[in-house]
Enzyme design. Structure first.
Site, PDB file in Angstrom:
ATOM      1  N   ASP A   1       0.513   6.672  -1.379  1.00 53.60           N
ATOM      2  CA  ASP A   1       1.452   5.324  -0.921  1.00 53.60           C
ATOM      3  C   ASP A   1       1.152   5.004   0.243  1.00 53.60           C
ATOM      4  O   ASP A   1       1.091   3.907   0.482  1.00 53.60           O
ATOM      5  CB  ASP A   1       2.871   6.056  -0.728  1.00 53.60           C
TER       6      ASP A   1
ATOM      7  N   GLU B   1      -3.841   3.597  -7.388  1.00 49.72           N
ATOM      8  CA  GLU B   1      -4.824   4.308  -8.610  1.00 49.72           C
ATOM      9  C   GLU B   1      -6.073   4.274  -7.981  1.00 49.72           C
ATOM     10  O   GLU B   1      -6.666   5.412  -8.211  1.00 49.72           O
ATOM     11  CB  GLU B   1      -4.377   3.268  -9.645  1.00 49.72           C
TER      12      GLU B   1
END
Length: 721
Positions: A627, A571
């Site tokens: 990721d 995030e």
């Protein structure tokens, strides 16, 4: 002579003679042997003592098995969701996520677990000190669970609603009311939008004032798609059967019901033909249009836009010059022309179209005959598309979801009090601080970032706000009484449902109109989706996400860093996605950056995805980067943590070192079905979200001792973050 004696004697510290000096030669030899034996015994003793000391240190300072209840529950969860017979170096996704009956879905499991916790809270209201506003939440939930009363009412409550709308031509009397009056009632009183969608959202540009957006409709009745052409006729038959069933349940004449149901599908298919795919809108640079209500009235005159929108978004004060954001003007033009044509010759059919759509929308709040009809349609369509059947959906889950939608502040306060107390929140904030520090270190070591851009990036991180648990205003119980003052429960569940729906719509509009001191959350506190808000520059981690098996203060640190830590890092990296876009970082070394991005694209394209249709890798590039970076940053933060603090734990009998447990917990977050992939999805399939980052992480291959050249220990890796 005195000097000669002094010289022979040597310095004072060497005057003491050796133990064997002055003794016969044989005795000196025996003394030498004895000394050697004593020296050997001393060395052996030292070695033995150090060995004992080392064992003691290892047992007391090395990884200790965590045998608390939360750890044993986590161990059971891991063992139940993985296939340990698979080689982790070639298929870590199956090693972690495979089950005997398919693949585990960690996010869905946690979502269901949080709903189950809310269910327990709603079932035991006596344990809470409730105020009058909060009591309505429990009353609504109880009325939703009172299926006996709902069954006894049957279709009566819905028939009353239909009569208020003028009735319809397939059952009983009907009144040919003004089309726009009916549409206005459907939109404002029943939350049903048969021809388009309209909702409030913050404007994309500062100061982000509220704006009404008009979108294409979301057809609940599924229609033809290219991949469904072979079964299109069967799909239509199932939909026709469903609509006939709805009309019959409402007392309609079977012949008339069939006629109106067929016309419903005909009209819906006509509207469906006007829709344009999102890619086509983007290619023609017509994704959003800003128009006034007056301009829209000229383009799509069948709809009385001012009166319909004013009724829907009260207490906003609208006027003809009010600006709107429209997703697809061409669709609205075509829709308006079609409606005008049909109103001239088929006014009763248009009325029936709107009523049938409303019945379908409200069916979950009706008795079991309506709910069962809807469920059977969904199951039949899944069978035709060769998808697995829908799982059982108990009544309590639907009632919990509806109560949470209408009474979020009440359920948020109860959930946080039960599942996200101060100690959990403090531990989560501590983890976030360590992840944030690791992001700063990463940014400073990027090979492609310029000094100017780095300074701006660090400044952004400094100004970033973080919110955890629940919105602050949801935790103020005094607001509940005001929030729910306009809700009238009864005389039946449908009327209670509609009253709650109207209250929520008005509440949302009022909140948008009021100055808001902090960020408006886009999800519920018991949800499991973290996100970064660009407009408010805030990152949000709901209480529902920071729960077992993703996070707990009593877990081994490897679990918290691998699961929740990697989510937090991902995030935070969203803040810098703009730098990765073409032209997004003009001051950076664009050659190095583009090489890294191309490497990343090739890296993911090299993975095969059996039993899956190809997906568009360009749509997933940013999230793939998130990721990979999220995992690398979380691992860096974890390595720093255990280097500075002793006392790491692991899970008993799992036979994984702390570092291996870190990677296990990371992959566990990604567990999910890989069988279907939306071409527009911004995320790679779950198996690729595991294998992509792990194969780009040398530490994974090191700690699992993967041979060089295996899937997760490739010869080349990408260096982006």
């Amino acid at each position: 002579m005195g000097q000669s004696q002094t010289s022979r004697m040597g310095p004072p510290w060497s005057q003491e003679s050796s133990p064997g000096e002055g003794l016969p030669t044989e005795w000196r030899r025996q003394w030498t042997r004895s000394r050697r034996v004593l020296l050997a015994v001393l060395i052996c003793g030292l070695l033995l003592g150090s060995s004992v000391l080392w064992v003691y240190i290892f047992r007391n300072c090395g990884p200790r098995p965590c045998k608390t209840r939360v750890c044993l529950d986590l161990l059971a969860h891991y063992l139940a969701s993985g296939n340990r017979s698979v080689d982790p170096c070639t298929d870590f996704f199956s090693f972690v996520c495979a089950k005997a009956n398919g693949t585990s879905n960690s996010v869905q499991t946690l979502t269901d677990k949080n709903k189950s916790q809310l269910w327990k809270l709603l079932e035991t209201p006596r344990s809470w000190h409730l105020r009058s506003g909060e009591e309505k939440a429990f009353q609504f939930y109880n009325s939703c669970m009172d299926t006996d009363t709902i069954e006894s009412a049957g279709a009566g409550p819905l028939q009353q609603v239909i009569e208020e709308l003028g009735g319809w031509n397939i059952s009983g009397n009907w009144t040919s009311l003004d089309f726009n009056r009916t549409l206005r009632l459907l939109m404002s009183q029943y939350g049903h939008f048969p021809f388009f969608r309209a909702y409030l959202r913050p404007h994309l540009a500062p100061p982000h004032t509220p704006v009404i957006q008009i979108d294409q409709p979301e057809f609940d009745i599924l229609l033809q798609k290219e991949q469904e052409q072979k079964i299109y006729a069967q799909i239509l038959r199932e939909q026709l059967t469903y609509l006939n069933r709805l009309g019959t349940l409402l007392g309609g004449n079977p012949q008339k019901v069939q006629q109106h149901a067929a016309w419903f599908i005909y009209f819906t298919s006509r509207l469906f033909q006007f829709l344009r795919p999102l890619e086509q809108q983007e290619a023609q640079d017509k994704l959003f249009h800003v128009v006034t209500i007056n301009e829209l009235q000229e383009m799509a005159p069948a709809i009385d836009w001012l009166s319909c929108l004013q009724a829907t978004f009260t207490p906003m004060s609208l006027n003809p010059n009010q600006t709107l954001v429209v997703r697809d003007l061409d669709y609205l033009r075509n829709m308006s022309q079609l409606v005008e044509e049909e109103l001239l010759t088929n006014r009763d059919m248009i009325q029936s179209y709107m009523i049938l759509g409303l019945v379908d929308t409200l069916s979950p709040a009706l008795d079991s005959k309506f709910r069962e009809a809807r469920r059977e349609l969904r199951q039949k369509l899944r069978e035709l598309k060769e998808r697995p059947p829908l799982p059982a959906y108990p009544r309590w889950m639907k009632c919990v979801e509806d109560t949470g939608t209408f009474f979020e502040p009440t359920l948020a306060a109860l959930f946080v009090q039960e599942a996200f107390g101060p100690s959990i929140q403090s531990a989560a904030m501590e983890l976030f601080a360590e992840i944030k520090d690791a992001v700063i270190i990463r940014l400073k070591n990027l090979s492609w970032i310029s000094e100017e851009t780095l300074k701006e990036a660090l400044n952004k991180l400094t100004k970033l706000q973080v919110e955890m648990g629940a919105p602050k205003q949801d935790l103020k119980p005094e607001l509940a009484k005001e929030e729910y003052s306009d809700i009238q429960l009864g005389p039946n569940f449908l009327q209670s449902f509609l009253s709650c729906s109207r209250s929520l719509q008005g509440r949302n509009v009022r909140h948008f109109l009021q100055p808001f001191p902090s960020h408006r959350w886009t999800g519920s506190p018991w949800g499991v989706k973290a996100y970064y808000s660009v407009s408010d520059h805030v990152v949000v981690f709901p209480a529902g996400l920071l729960q077992p098996p993703f996070f707990h203060p009593g877990y081994p640190r490897a679990v918290n860093f691998g699961a929740a830590g990697s989510i937090m890092a991902h995030e935070l990296l969203r803040i810098f996605y703009q730098l990765l876009l073409p032209g997004g970082c003009p001051a950076c070394d664009t050659h190095v950056l583009q090489e890294a991005l191309l490497c990343l694209e090739r890296h993911y394209a090299a993975f095969s995805l059996p039993k899956m249709a190809p997906f568009n890798g360009s749509h997933t590039l940013l999230e793939n980067a998130g990721d990979i970076g999220g995992l690398a940053i979380a691992f860096q933060a974890y390595s720093k943590r255990i280097a500075e603090h002793s006392g790491e734990m692991t899970l008993p009998t799992l036979d994984l070192s702390p570092y291996q447990l870190f990677f296990q917990s990371y992959a566990q977050v990604m567990c999910g079905e890989s069988s279907s992939q939306n071409p527009q999805d911004i995320y790679s399939p779950p198996s690729l979200r595991v294998h992509g980052p792990l194969s780009n992480t040398p530490a994974f291959a090191k700690h699992f001792r993967c041979p060089h050249g295996t899937l997760l220990n490739p010869s080349a890796r990408c260096k982006l973050w």
